[in-house]
Design a protein around this motif. Sequence first.
Motif, PDB file in Angstrom:
ATOM      1  N   HIS A  62       0.853  -1.360  -0.002  1.00 33.81           N
ATOM      2  CA  HIS A  62      -0.028   0.035   0.112  1.00 33.81           C
ATOM      3  C   HIS A  62       0.965   1.332   0.099  1.00 33.81           C
ATOM      4  CE1 HIS A  62      -3.792  -2.172   0.437  1.00 33.81           C
ATOM      5  NE2 HIS A  62      -3.054  -3.085   1.706  1.00 33.81           N
ATOM      6  N   VAL A  63       2.151   1.119   0.567  1.00 30.66           N
ATOM      7  CA  VAL A  63       3.086   2.313   0.556  1.00 30.66           C
ATOM      8  C   VAL A  63       4.204   2.351  -0.587  1.00 30.66           C
ATOM      9  CG1 VAL A  63       2.295   2.741   3.067  1.00 30.66           C
ATOM     10  CG2 VAL A  63       4.385   1.501   2.474  1.00 30.66           C
ATOM     11  N   THR A  64       4.532   1.342  -0.757  1.00 33.10           N
ATOM     12  CA  THR A  64       5.594   1.434  -1.821  1.00 33.10           C
ATOM     13  C   THR A  64       5.485   2.215  -3.157  1.00 33.10           C
ATOM     14  OG1 THR A  64       5.091  -0.803  -2.726  1.00 33.10           O
ATOM     15  CG2 THR A  64       6.916  -0.630  -0.842  1.00 33.10           C
ATOM     16  N   LEU A 118      11.635  11.175  -0.469  1.00 30.44           N
ATOM     17  CA  LEU A 118      10.606  11.936  -0.964  1.00 30.44           C
ATOM     18  C   LEU A 118      10.728  13.361  -0.974  1.00 30.44           C
ATOM     19  CD1 LEU A 118       7.726  12.228   1.555  1.00 30.44           C
ATOM     20  CD2 LEU A 118       9.798  10.916   1.807  1.00 30.44           C
ATOM     21  N   GLY A 119      10.019  14.150  -1.969  1.00 28.28           N
ATOM     22  CA  GLY A 119       9.956  15.351  -2.233  1.00 28.28           C
ATOM     23  C   GLY A 119       9.224  16.338  -1.047  1.00 28.28           C
ATOM     24  N   GLY A 175       1.387  14.010   2.860  1.00 27.31           N
ATOM     25  CA  GLY A 175       0.532  13.009   2.373  1.00 27.31           C
ATOM     26  C   GLY A 175       1.212  11.808   2.600  1.00 27.31           C
ATOM     27  N   VAL A 176       2.438  11.524   2.265  1.00 31.70           N
ATOM     28  CA  VAL A 176       3.239  10.226   2.544  1.00 31.70           C
ATOM     29  C   VAL A 176       3.399   9.823   4.010  1.00 31.70           C
ATOM     30  CG1 VAL A 176       5.159   8.862   2.247  1.00 31.70           C
ATOM     31  CG2 VAL A 176       4.235  10.259   0.488  1.00 31.70           C
ATOM     32  N   ALA A 186      -0.234   8.709   5.166  1.00 32.47           N
ATOM     33  CA  ALA A 186      -0.588   7.545   4.847  1.00 32.47           C
ATOM     34  C   ALA A 186       0.258   6.428   5.565  1.00 32.47           C
ATOM     35  CB  ALA A 186      -0.356   7.298   3.246  1.00 32.47           C
ATOM     36  N   LEU A 187       1.599   6.411   5.608  1.00 33.05           N
ATOM     37  CA  LEU A 187       2.195   5.519   6.651  1.00 33.05           C
ATOM     38  C   LEU A 187       1.627   5.461   8.088  1.00 33.05           C
ATOM     39  CD1 LEU A 187       5.955   6.458   5.653  1.00 33.05           C
ATOM     40  CD2 LEU A 187       4.708   4.381   4.813  1.00 33.05           C
ATOM     41  N   LEU A 188       1.328   6.556   8.703  1.00 34.31           N
ATOM     42  CA  LEU A 188       0.669   6.460  10.240  1.00 34.31           C
ATOM     43  C   LEU A 188      -0.538   5.859  10.139  1.00 34.31           C
ATOM     44  CD1 LEU A 188       1.959   9.909  11.295  1.00 34.31           C
ATOM     45  CD2 LEU A 188       3.028   7.634  11.992  1.00 34.31           C
ATOM     46  N   GLN A 189      -1.354   5.973   9.038  1.00 34.30           N
ATOM     47  CA  GLN A 189      -2.526   5.552   8.883  1.00 34.30           C
ATOM     48  C   GLN A 189      -2.689   3.944   8.566  1.00 34.30           C
ATOM     49  OE1 GLN A 189      -4.315   7.781   5.915  1.00 34.30           O
ATOM     50  NE2 GLN A 189      -5.635   9.063   7.170  1.00 34.30           N
TER      51      GLN A 189
END
Length: 93
Positions: free
Chosen positions: A32-34, A56-57, A63-64, A67-70
């Motif tokens: 889901h994150v890669t 990442l930029g 946002g990333v 998403a990781l924490l979620q």
Amino acid sequence: FVIKDKGLVKEERLLREKFRIVFEIHSTELDHVTPLLEMKKSLELTDDRLRLEATLGEDEMDGVLLALLQRGASIKEVGVDASMIEGRGVVRS
């Protein structure tokens, strides 16, 4: 700001460049994150948990990280990707 020629210098270019994150995540959540990340290193901690390093930029950062924490990731480090500031007269400790 960066240390350059024995003083602090505002370095605007860093704001548009790459940042490094290190995080741990359950292996079932990895797919889901890669797609969101440029992966650099991976280390298997246990059979079902991984420690990953990615870049990442700045515009992607919030946002990333959200998403990781979620998805149950644990953020271990966030910082400027050192390879992006090499050769700019920056003093690194």
